[in-house]
Design a protein around this motif. Structure first.
Motif, PDB file in Angstrom:
ATOM      1  N   VAL A 193       0.848  -1.203   0.000  1.00 37.82           N
ATOM      2  CA  VAL A 193       0.000   0.000   0.000  1.00 37.82           C
ATOM      3  C   VAL A 193       0.881   1.249   0.000  1.00 37.82           C
ATOM      4  O   VAL A 193       1.795   1.379   0.810  1.00 37.82           O
ATOM      5  CB  VAL A 193      -0.939   0.021   1.213  1.00 37.82           C
ATOM      6  CG1 VAL A 193      -1.845   1.257   1.151  1.00 37.82           C
ATOM      7  CG2 VAL A 193      -1.785  -1.249   1.264  1.00 37.82           C
ATOM      8  N   ILE A 194       0.590   2.155  -0.917  1.00 36.75           N
ATOM      9  CA  ILE A 194       1.315   3.423  -1.017  1.00 36.75           C
ATOM     10  C   ILE A 194       0.339   4.549  -0.691  1.00 36.75           C
ATOM     11  O   ILE A 194      -0.699   4.684  -1.332  1.00 36.75           O
ATOM     12  CB  ILE A 194       1.892   3.636  -2.425  1.00 36.75           C
ATOM     13  CG1 ILE A 194       2.850   2.494  -2.782  1.00 36.75           C
ATOM     14  CG2 ILE A 194       2.610   4.981  -2.517  1.00 36.75           C
ATOM     15  CD1 ILE A 194       3.320   2.539  -4.218  1.00 36.75           C
ATOM     16  N   GLY A 195       0.689   5.346   0.311  1.00 39.15           N
ATOM     17  CA  GLY A 195      -0.133   6.493   0.671  1.00 39.15           C
ATOM     18  C   GLY A 195       0.391   7.758   0.015  1.00 39.15           C
ATOM     19  O   GLY A 195       0.364   7.915  -1.202  1.00 39.15           O
ATOM     20  N   TRP A 196       0.913   8.665   0.858  1.00 42.47           N
ATOM     21  CA  TRP A 196       1.401   9.956   0.345  1.00 42.47           C
ATOM     22  C   TRP A 196       2.506   9.765  -0.685  1.00 42.47           C
ATOM     23  O   TRP A 196       3.362   8.883  -0.562  1.00 42.47           O
ATOM     24  CB  TRP A 196       1.935  10.791   1.500  1.00 42.47           C
ATOM     25  CG  TRP A 196       2.613  12.057   1.063  1.00 42.47           C
ATOM     26  CD1 TRP A 196       2.020  13.254   0.807  1.00 42.47           C
ATOM     27  CD2 TRP A 196       4.022  12.243   0.821  1.00 42.47           C
ATOM     28  NE1 TRP A 196       2.962  14.181   0.415  1.00 42.47           N
ATOM     29  CE2 TRP A 196       4.208  13.584   0.412  1.00 42.47           C
ATOM     30  CE3 TRP A 196       5.136  11.410   0.896  1.00 42.47           C
ATOM     31  CZ2 TRP A 196       5.449  14.116   0.105  1.00 42.47           C
ATOM     32  CZ3 TRP A 196       6.388  11.928   0.580  1.00 42.47           C
ATOM     33  CH2 TRP A 196       6.539  13.266   0.198  1.00 42.47           C
ATOM     34  N   ARG A 197       2.433  10.600  -1.724  1.00 39.02           N
ATOM     35  CA  ARG A 197       3.503  10.711  -2.717  1.00 39.02           C
ATOM     36  C   ARG A 197       3.833  12.183  -2.901  1.00 39.02           C
ATOM     37  O   ARG A 197       2.964  13.043  -2.784  1.00 39.02           O
ATOM     38  CB  ARG A 197       3.082  10.103  -4.057  1.00 39.02           C
ATOM     39  CG  ARG A 197       2.921   8.581  -4.031  1.00 39.02           C
ATOM     40  CD  ARG A 197       2.213   8.064  -5.273  1.00 39.02           C
ATOM     41  NE  ARG A 197       2.891   8.454  -6.508  1.00 39.02           N
ATOM     42  CZ  ARG A 197       2.349   8.335  -7.723  1.00 39.02           C
ATOM     43  NH1 ARG A 197       1.114   7.854  -7.849  1.00 39.02           N
ATOM     44  NH2 ARG A 197       3.022   8.686  -8.791  1.00 39.02           N
TER      45      ARG A 197
END
Length: 238
Positions: A129-133
């Motif tokens: 899971v990738i949140g903030w970019r």
């Protein structure tokens, strides 16, 4: 003239609040008022110094530009703004393997979505899971820009590449729609967009929309009630 209590309170608030919140606070308004001049309470210098630090922090963290859903994008996470790495209870996504999201109601809602995905669709592993970019890594006109404001997550983006459909079986799609339905439209799935991104789930309401608070409070009540909340198998045909 600022009282001793107001000065101490202003300094404490400046030190504790994220920059964007402090700069909009009554303490900030008082601190940047008329300079009381020499010979007055020296503690006022502490307030002005706290204001200076808050302004510098805001310049470093905040962009002044909204993501697609209207929330302000931030340049960094875990560094004085409103976006921090948070655990997803009941999953391997804890500690440094957590997800970077906007604190508060947004966090509550997105963590709930990820938990339901883990329990009911596919078991997640660290790094799934990738949140903030960073704002520089997202396309500003697309829903993926919401990640830069901490209001979106991508779940297993390598398995569900942007621009393609059909990554989920029909029963899984029913479960996804059930997740969206129970949140009353507060969250949108990228698979429903014109340009699909089936890995993307994002907050679909503006910062001042009361539906977000209502959804977050409902999730908190579920989490405190046995037999409710994420992890309880739902009847998606009901």
């Amino acid at each position: 003239m600022l009282t001793r209590t107001a000065v101490i309170t202003g300094a404490a608030i400046a030190a504790s609040l994220p920059a964007s919140q402090f700069l909009a606070s009554p303490a900030y308004a008082a601190a940047v008022g008329k300079d009381p001049g020499p010979g007055t309470n020296p503690l006022s210098k502490k307030v002005r110094e706290a204001v200076r630090r808050a302004e510098a922090r805001a310049r470093r963290v905040m962009t002044g530009k909204p993501s697609r859903n209207g929330w302000e994008m931030e340049r960094v996470a875990d560094d004085g703004g409103t976006i921090f790495t948070r655990p997803v209870p009941g999953t391997p996504l804890t500690g440094s393997a957590g997800i970077a999201v906007r604190m508060g109601d947004v966090e509550t809602v997105l963590v709930h979505v990820v938990r339901r995905f883990h329990y009911e669709l596919e078991e997640l592993r660290k790094g799934d899971v990738i949140g903030w970019r960073s704002p520089g890594t997202v396309r500003k006109g697309l829903p993926e820009s919401n990640q830069a404001s901490g209001t979106a997550v991508q779940i297993r983006p390598g398995a569900y590449p942007a621009g393609t459909r059909g990554g989920f079986f029909p029963q899984q799609q029913l479960l996804i729609q059930d997740i969206l339905s129970e949140l009353d439209g507060v969250v949108r799935w990228g698979g429903n967009d014109h340009k699909p991104d089936e890995s993307l789930f994002y907050i679909a309401v503006r910062p001042d929309d009361s539906r977000l608070t209502h959804a977050a409070n409902r999730i908190r009540r579920w989490d405190e009630t046995p037999g409710r909340g994420a992890g309880v198998l739902a009847d998606v045909t009901s």
